[in-house]
Design a protein around this motif. Structure first.
Motif, short mmCIF file in Angstrom:
data_model
loop_
_atom_site.label_atom_id
_atom_site.label_comp_id
_atom_site.label_asym_id
_atom_site.label_seq_id
_atom_site.Cartn_x
_atom_site.Cartn_y
_atom_site.Cartn_z
N HIS A 100 0.85 -1.20 0.00
CA HIS A 100 0.00 0.00 0.00
C HIS A 100 0.88 1.25 0.00
N ILE A 101 0.43 2.27 -0.71
CA ILE A 101 1.13 3.56 -0.73
C ILE A 101 0.18 4.61 -0.15
N LEU A 102 0.59 5.18 0.98
CA LEU A 102 -0.19 6.26 1.58
C LEU A 102 0.28 7.58 1.02
N GLU A 103 -0.68 8.41 0.57
CA GLU A 103 -0.37 9.76 0.08
C GLU A 103 -0.49 10.74 1.24
N ILE A 104 0.62 11.40 1.53
CA ILE A 104 0.67 12.32 2.66
C ILE A 104 0.77 13.76 2.16
N GLU A 105 -0.16 14.60 2.57
CA GLU A 105 -0.11 16.03 2.24
C GLU A 105 0.17 16.80 3.52
N VAL A 106 1.26 17.55 3.49
CA VAL A 106 1.63 18.37 4.64
C VAL A 106 1.31 19.82 4.32
N ILE A 107 0.45 20.42 5.16
CA ILE A 107 0.03 21.82 4.96
C ILE A 107 0.55 22.63 6.14
N PRO A 108 1.74 23.24 6.02
CA PRO A 108 2.35 23.95 7.15
C PRO A 108 1.67 25.29 7.41
N ASP A 109 0.89 25.37 8.47
CA ASP A 109 0.18 26.62 8.76
C ASP A 109 0.72 27.33 9.99
N ALA A 110 1.70 26.73 10.68
CA ALA A 110 2.24 27.35 11.90
C ALA A 110 3.77 27.31 11.84
N GLU A 111 4.39 28.46 12.06
CA GLU A 111 5.85 28.56 12.03
C GLU A 111 6.45 27.82 13.23
N GLY A 112 7.58 27.15 12.99
CA GLY A 112 8.27 26.41 14.06
C GLY A 112 8.45 24.95 13.71
N GLN A 113 8.68 24.13 14.75
CA GLN A 113 8.89 22.70 14.54
C GLN A 113 7.56 22.01 14.23
N LEU A 114 7.59 21.16 13.21
CA LEU A 114 6.40 20.40 12.84
C LEU A 114 6.54 18.97 13.39
N THR A 115 5.62 18.57 14.21
CA THR A 115 5.61 17.20 14.75
C THR A 115 4.19 16.68 14.74
N ASP A 116 4.03 15.49 14.20
CA ASP A 116 2.72 14.86 14.16
C ASP A 116 2.91 13.35 14.14
N GLU A 117 1.83 12.63 14.24
CA GLU A 117 1.89 11.17 14.23
C GLU A 117 0.74 10.63 13.39
N ILE A 118 1.08 9.74 12.47
CA ILE A 118 0.08 9.06 11.66
C ILE A 118 -0.18 7.69 12.29
N VAL A 119 -1.44 7.39 12.55
CA VAL A 119 -1.83 6.11 13.13
C VAL A 119 -2.57 5.32 12.05
N VAL A 120 -2.02 4.16 11.70
CA VAL A 120 -2.57 3.33 10.64
C VAL A 120 -3.08 2.02 11.22
N GLU A 141 10.46 21.29 9.81
CA GLU A 141 10.58 22.66 10.31
C GLU A 141 9.85 23.59 9.34
N VAL A 142 8.98 24.43 9.90
CA VAL A 142 8.19 25.37 9.09
C VAL A 142 8.80 26.76 9.24
N LEU A 143 9.23 27.32 8.10
CA LEU A 143 9.80 28.67 8.08
C LEU A 143 8.70 29.69 7.84
N ALA A 144 8.95 30.92 8.27
CA ALA A 144 7.97 31.99 8.10
C ALA A 144 7.71 32.25 6.62
N ALA A 145 6.47 32.59 6.31
CA ALA A 145 6.11 32.89 4.92
C ALA A 145 6.84 34.13 4.45
N ILE A 146 7.23 34.14 3.18
CA ILE A 146 7.91 35.28 2.60
C ILE A 146 6.88 36.29 2.12
N GLU A 147 6.95 37.48 2.67
CA GLU A 147 5.99 38.51 2.29
C GLU A 147 6.37 39.10 0.94
#
Length: 350
Positions: free
Chosen positions: A302-322, A338-344
């Motif tokens: 199986h191939i899981l498609e993962i979409e990461v939508i970074p909406d908060a600046e800083g370290q990104l940590t999450d857990e996928i439960v399958v 790591e999520v960097l600040a958006a470029i204005e």
């Protein structure tokens, strides 16, 4: 001329004194890149740089892994390792250690040809973030009168839920009254059985049988069986147990999405595989920045498609439960980045 010489000597004295005050050689004043990190940063990497293998039998296999965590903001690159004695064979398991990750250097104790007391200094060369050398020390005593064949109890790879059995032969040459009085191991999933197979004069043989129960959890097996004897001085010696219990559904444990810009999504893929056909029954995440898509098909891969939508600046940590129809317990996959600040961007006309 005399006056100039005196002035030059005073200047050199002041430079030397200032350098000594800050604990740096004079030549480093011209090379500031050598002082980017605190002095001794590499020495402090490994908290326990010494290891004793203790008293071991001839021919037995013994390994030790020196481990450290990269607390810097740059990658640590381990380039090579050399030894002062061939009684130790080092292997760099993690040539590149990223910030926050663990580095590992494995050392094998060679017990077949070299006997008695042995010590080796291992010098590990670090080339990044700056050149340095890390020193490790190993020692041990190889007995001449005991030989273990094969050198360890190696279960290799065992499927989860299955049992396996291995044995080793222990040969002794010495006192005719010698005997193994007890065997023990801290792993409750290993059943031990010892049988004396020969006793002729000063030659005494035993066979140690080890059964791995089906209740052993998936992962690496790294244990020791301690054999107690009636020796007066060297009263015990270890036999290593190694192997790996393979999960019914295998996948990576961590997904590193790297550095991302806030508001810019990225796509990733995770592969789940098994020797049997299975169905992904459900997936879920703890946060809102990671979305997972899966199919309901019954198949081995199986191939899981993962979409990461970074909406908060800083370290990104999450857990996928399958969850699957094969495994009783869910499969968990960490997502880090790591999520960097958006470029204005300036609008037209401004």
């Amino acid at each position: 001329m005399l006056r100039l010489s005196v002035i030059g000597a005073l200047a050199l004295f002041c430079l030397t004194n200032a350098s000594a005050q800050y604990g740096q050689p004079i030549y480093q004043q011209s090379y500031p890149q050598f002082t980017t990190y605190q002095p001794g940063w590499a020495v402090q990497l490994i908290q326990q740089p010494k290891h004793s293998f203790g008293v071991v039998a001839r021919g037995s296999e013994h390994f030790h892994v020196f481990e450290f965590t990269n607390n810097l903001k740059s990658d640590i690159v381990l380039n090579s390792a050399r030894v002062s004695c061939v009684c130790a064979t080092p292997k760099i398991l993690t040539p590149v250690v990223k910030p926050g990750e663990k580095g590992q250097i494995q050392v094998r104790f060679n017990t077949l040809a070299l006997l008695g007391d042995r010590h080796s200094r291992i010098t590990v060369t670090v080339t990044s973030p700056e050149f340095a050398e890390v020193y490790l020390d190993t020692e041990g005593h190889v007995r001449r009168d005991i030989v273990v064949t094969p050198g360890q109890v190696d279960f290799a790879t065992v499927q989860k839920g299955s049992s396996a059995e291995k044995s080793v032969d222990i040969k002794y040459a010495g006192s005719g009254n010698w005997q193994i009085t007890k065997v023990e191991c801290s792993n409750p999933n290993l059943e031990l059985a010892l049988a004396e197979t020969k006793r002729e004069g000063m030659r005494i043989d035993y066979r140690l049988s080890v059964k791995l129960n089906s209740s052993q959890s998936p992962g690496t097996i790294s244990d020791q069986i301690i054999l107690h004897t009636n020796d007066v001085v060297q009263k015990q010696f270890p036999v290593m147990v190694s192997g790996r219990v393979k999960a019914l559904v295998e996948t990576q444990s961590v997904v590193d999405v790297g550095r991302m810009q806030q508001g810019k999504p990225s796509l990733h893929r995770i592969v789940l595989k098994s020797d049997q056909e299975f169905v992904v029954t459900s997936t879920q995440t703890n946060g809102t920045q990671v979305k997972v898509k899966s199919s309901n098909d019954k198949k081995r891969l199986h191939i899981l498609e993962i979409e990461v939508i970074p909406d908060a600046e800083g370290q990104l940590t999450d857990e996928i439960v399958v969850n699957t129809d094969l495994e009783t317990n869910p499969t968990k996959i960490r997502v880090i980045g790591e999520v960097l600040a958006a470029i204005e961007t300036k609008s037209d006309g401004q």
